[in-house]
Design an enzyme around this catalytic site. Structure first.
Site, PDB file in Angstrom:
ATOM      1  N   CYS A 197     -10.025 -14.566 -19.631  1.00  0.00           N
ATOM      2  CA  CYS A 197     -11.116 -15.023 -18.746  1.00  0.00           C
ATOM      3  C   CYS A 197     -10.994 -16.535 -18.582  1.00  0.00           C
ATOM      4  CB  CYS A 197     -12.477 -14.690 -19.337  1.00  0.00           C
ATOM      5  SG  CYS A 197     -12.770 -12.944 -19.504  1.00  0.00           S
ATOM      6  N   GLN A 250      -7.842   0.721  -8.890  1.00  0.00           N
ATOM      7  CA  GLN A 250      -8.513  -0.589  -8.900  1.00  0.00           C
ATOM      8  C   GLN A 250      -9.420  -0.709 -10.120  1.00  0.00           C
ATOM      9  OE1 GLN A 250      -7.866  -2.977  -6.820  1.00  0.00           O
ATOM     10  NE2 GLN A 250      -6.944  -1.990  -5.041  1.00  0.00           N
ATOM     11  N   TYR A 259       1.795   1.453   0.163  1.00  0.00           N
ATOM     12  CA  TYR A 259       1.474   1.102  -1.222  1.00  0.00           C
ATOM     13  C   TYR A 259       0.127   1.754  -1.563  1.00  0.00           C
ATOM     14  CZ  TYR A 259       4.688  -2.666   0.196  1.00  0.00           C
ATOM     15  OH  TYR A 259       5.741  -3.389   0.700  1.00  0.00           O
ATOM     16  N   GLU A 301       4.034   5.651  -1.421  1.00  0.00           N
ATOM     17  CA  GLU A 301       3.818   5.037  -2.734  1.00  0.00           C
ATOM     18  C   GLU A 301       5.040   5.307  -3.612  1.00  0.00           C
ATOM     19  OE1 GLU A 301       1.440   3.342  -4.748  1.00  0.00           O
ATOM     20  OE2 GLU A 301       2.832   3.806  -6.381  1.00  0.00           O
ATOM     21  N   ASP A 348      -1.196  -2.686   1.041  1.00  0.00           N
ATOM     22  CA  ASP A 348      -1.827  -3.209  -0.176  1.00  0.00           C
ATOM     23  C   ASP A 348      -0.754  -3.343  -1.251  1.00  0.00           C
ATOM     24  OD1 ASP A 348      -3.524  -3.870  -2.233  1.00  0.00           O
ATOM     25  OD2 ASP A 348      -4.582  -1.954  -2.294  1.00  0.00           O
ATOM     26  N   CYS A 397      -3.865  -8.719  -3.711  1.00  0.00           N
ATOM     27  CA  CYS A 397      -4.430  -9.267  -4.954  1.00  0.00           C
ATOM     28  C   CYS A 397      -3.759 -10.599  -5.283  1.00  0.00           C
ATOM     29  CB  CYS A 397      -4.275  -8.278  -6.101  1.00  0.00           C
ATOM     30  SG  CYS A 397      -2.567  -7.783  -6.374  1.00  0.00           S
TER      31      CYS A 397
HETATM   32  N1  SAH Z   1      -3.876   0.876  -2.312  1.00  0.00           N
HETATM   33  C1  SAH Z   1      -3.993   1.321  -3.684  1.00  0.00           C
HETATM   34  C2  SAH Z   1      -2.937   0.735  -4.623  1.00  0.00           C
HETATM   35  C3  SAH Z   1      -2.678  -0.736  -4.532  1.00  0.00           C
HETATM   36  S1  SAH Z   1      -1.751  -1.420  -5.873  1.00  0.00           S
HETATM   37  C4  SAH Z   1      -5.381   1.067  -4.202  1.00  0.00           C
HETATM   38  O1  SAH Z   1      -6.176   0.362  -3.591  1.00  0.00           O
HETATM   39  O2  SAH Z   1      -5.704   1.595  -5.265  1.00  0.00           O
HETATM   40  C5  SAH Z   1      -0.128  -1.447  -5.279  1.00  0.00           C
HETATM   41  C6  SAH Z   1       0.583  -0.120  -5.342  1.00  0.00           C
HETATM   42  O3  SAH Z   1       1.896  -0.324  -4.825  1.00  0.00           O
HETATM   43  C7  SAH Z   1       0.765   0.477  -6.744  1.00  0.00           C
HETATM   44  O4  SAH Z   1       0.267   1.787  -6.748  1.00  0.00           O
HETATM   45  C8  SAH Z   1       2.285   0.462  -6.960  1.00  0.00           C
HETATM   46  O5  SAH Z   1       2.741   1.575  -7.708  1.00  0.00           O
HETATM   47  C9  SAH Z   1       2.801   0.509  -5.537  1.00  0.00           C
HETATM   48  N2  SAH Z   1       4.146  -0.037  -5.287  1.00  0.00           N
HETATM   49  C10 SAH Z   1       4.758  -1.070  -5.900  1.00  0.00           C
HETATM   50  N3  SAH Z   1       5.948  -1.316  -5.323  1.00  0.00           N
HETATM   51  C11 SAH Z   1       6.091  -0.420  -4.319  1.00  0.00           C
HETATM   52  C12 SAH Z   1       7.121  -0.181  -3.367  1.00  0.00           C
HETATM   53  N4  SAH Z   1       8.216  -0.918  -3.336  1.00  0.00           N
HETATM   54  N5  SAH Z   1       6.928   0.821  -2.477  1.00  0.00           N
HETATM   55  C13 SAH Z   1       5.807   1.577  -2.503  1.00  0.00           C
HETATM   56  N6  SAH Z   1       4.813   1.384  -3.384  1.00  0.00           N
HETATM   57  C14 SAH Z   1       4.944   0.403  -4.290  1.00  0.00           C
END
Ligand code: SAH
Length: 495
Positions: A129, A327, A356, A377, A425, A452
């Site tokens: 933190c 999340q 993603y 994903e 994302d 993020c």
């Molecule tokens: N949109 C989702 C996840 C976001 S986190 C949510 O809001 O919960 C980012 C995600 O990207 C993770 O699940 C991770 O496994 C995935 N990821 C990472 N590298 C990737 C890639 N090269 N291709 C596809 N997915 C990927």
């Protein structure tokens, strides 16, 4: 005691950088109100840590780094001090280690109005933190400044969406186990940039029940003759414990991460743990033999329950596996998703890509207002969860694919697919050239970029702007109060 490393530099402030393992320890945060100033004159010299010399200096903090550390000047150098705020005068320990200077806040002499009124910290609650010493207004200003600076080339971001009760929000806690010098079992988080465990029983951002369960496990280990894993000699068993809580469902998953699949006395251990915490709904053993910083290994065994938990987000139910991304702040996630879907301006006709997509959350929520949804994903378990989740919620217009999002987009572009809206994302590293170059070939009307890490988001936005998109609304969301991290969602439209 945690030391903050300072590279010796005189010029501009360090570039924004948010590392995942940003830990810092709160030291003597409360000072008395006096107004003394001096320009970094050493007050005392003492021997500390195996004879290494350190000096105490009195300084005034002139600003903040993007990592939330106070900037001070000393002997013509710019140093950083954790837990110090602009305008504050303080006593700071300084010692030299190789090319670096370590600093540690000893005492605040005059306190800033921005300082949070924290109760005295009885545990190492500050680890992870980095800005809990700032009050809510100061944290809000700090994060808004980061986003405003990074997004300058694209427009003026909206005011950050903050959290009403910015505590206890994490639905996932991971603690690492080890042994201290007195050969007592400890559990906690790694200190910044090290593999040294800072013992921690409670954090102001963790789910309190999850912290409690981890303490129970620590307390049980001796009587079950369960040894913590030792990274140096490879002996021992328990490496980490991960607890995931469905904040709405109340379901709780406990993952014991061990160095070996040989779990002696596992039935009795599981029985005792369930007796102490009947609220636990599933327990897993995960085996991680690796030597990197990944918490979870590939091998997994369900010891009790169904091996997943469910939770509700934006009115839909989601099943979540141990290894899937989900999340960590569901209260703020609902606000983030609502904003992202609003930016997509869906009418019920569109073909939507959720890139993603994790366990399919954004795509499934959006599917109610779209023609069809295609999710991609990399993580196999997450894709399996996404498919299960579309069935569970009766969604008929969504398909999920496992693979690299970049490669998937290249294929879509080669096949000349029609895509109207893309949600993206990506992880902290942002997207890649393959993804972005195919995205601009596919020419969706709108792209909604959830991130993020605003630094890589700004980099990727620059690419998209160069190849035909204009940035509309930019909305920061505080998903990680008390830490330096900030989430942001940006709307892009085809010019
Ligand atoms: N949109 C989702 C996840 C976001 S986190 C949510 O809001 O919960 C980012 C995600 O990207 C993770 O699940 C991770 O496994 C995935 N990821 C990472 N590298 C990737 C890639 N090269 N291709 C596809 N997915 C990927």
């Amino acid at each position: 005691m945690t030391k903050q490393k300072n590279r010796e530099y005189k010029k501009s402030r360090k570039k924004p950088h948010h590392s995942k393992k940003q830990n810092s320890k709160q030291s003597s945060p409360q000072g008395n109100r006096k107004n003394e100033k001096s320009q970094g004159k050493p007050n005392t010299t003492d021997k500390h840590q195996r004879g290494k010399k350190r000096v105490t200096i009195e300084v005034t903090c002139s600003g903040l780094t993007s990592e939330g550390k106070g900037i001070i000047q000393w002997k013509g150098k710019q140093l950083e001090v954790a837990n110090l705020l602009p305008g504050e005068t303080a006593e700071v320990f300084v010692s030299k280690k190789g090319r670096f200077f370590n600093t540690e806040l000893k005492r605040v002499i005059n306190t800033s109005e921005d300082r949070a009124n924290l109760p005295r910290l009885s545990y190492n609650e500050g680890v992870g933190c980095q800005i809990q010493h700032m009050n809510e207004q100061a944290q809000k200003r700090f994060k808004q400044n980061i986003i405003d600076e990074l997004m300058k080339p694209f427009g003026k971001p909206e005011p950050i969406i903050t959290m009403e009760h910015p505590y206890d929000y994490r639905n996932k806690n991971v603690m690492t186990f080890g042994m201290n010098k007195k050969r007592q079992i400890i559990s906690g988080l790694y200190a910044e940039n090290t593999h040294q465990i800072i013992p921690m029983e409670r954090s102001i951002i963790h789910d309190p029940k999850a912290d409690e369960i981890i303490q129970t496990i620590k307390g049980m280990m001796k009587s079950f003759k369960m040894q913590p894993y030792n990274e140096d000699n490879g002996r021992g068993f328990l490496r980490h414990v991960l607890v995931r809580v469905g904040k709405k469902s109340g379901e709780i998953m406990v993952v014991l991460v061990a160095a070996s699949p040989m779990f002696k006395g596992k039935n009795n251990f599981v029985k005792a743990l369930r007796k102490a915490h009947p609220e636990i709904t599933t327990i897993l053993l995960n085996v991680n033999k690796r030597n990197d910083s990944m918490v979870l290994g590939n091998q997994e065994k369900v010891l009790f329950g169904k091996g997943t938990i469910t939770d509700t987000l934006c009115g839909l139910e989601f099943e979540i596996s141990a290894k899937s991304f989900y999340q960590i702040n569901p209260v703020q996630t609902e606000k983030l998703y609502t904003k992202a879907i609003e930016m997509a301006e869906l009418t019920g006709e569109e073909t939507v890509v959720d890139a993603y997509c994790g366990i399919g959350t954004i795509g499934l929520v959006a599917s109610q207002q779209a023609g069809k949804v295609i999710g991609v994903e990399l993580n196999k378990d997450a894709v399996r969860d996404a498919i299960r989740n579309s069935k569970r919620n009766g969604v008929k217009n969504a398909r999920f694919y496992q693979g690299d999002a970049g490669e998937f987009m290249v294929q879509m572009a080669e096949h000349g697919e029609d895509v109207d809206v893309v949600f993206m994302d990506p992880p902290r590293s942002g997207s890649d050239e393959a993804f972005l170059s195919s995205l601009v070939k596919l020419k969706p009307k709108r792209v909604v970029y959830v991130s993020c890490n605003p630094e890589t988001q700004a980099r990727d936005l620059k690419y998209l702007v160069k190849y035909g998109y204009k940035v509309g609304e930019i909305q920061p969301v505080d998903m990680f109060p008390q830490t330096v991290h900030v989430e942001s969602v940006a709307k892009l439209e085809l010019k």
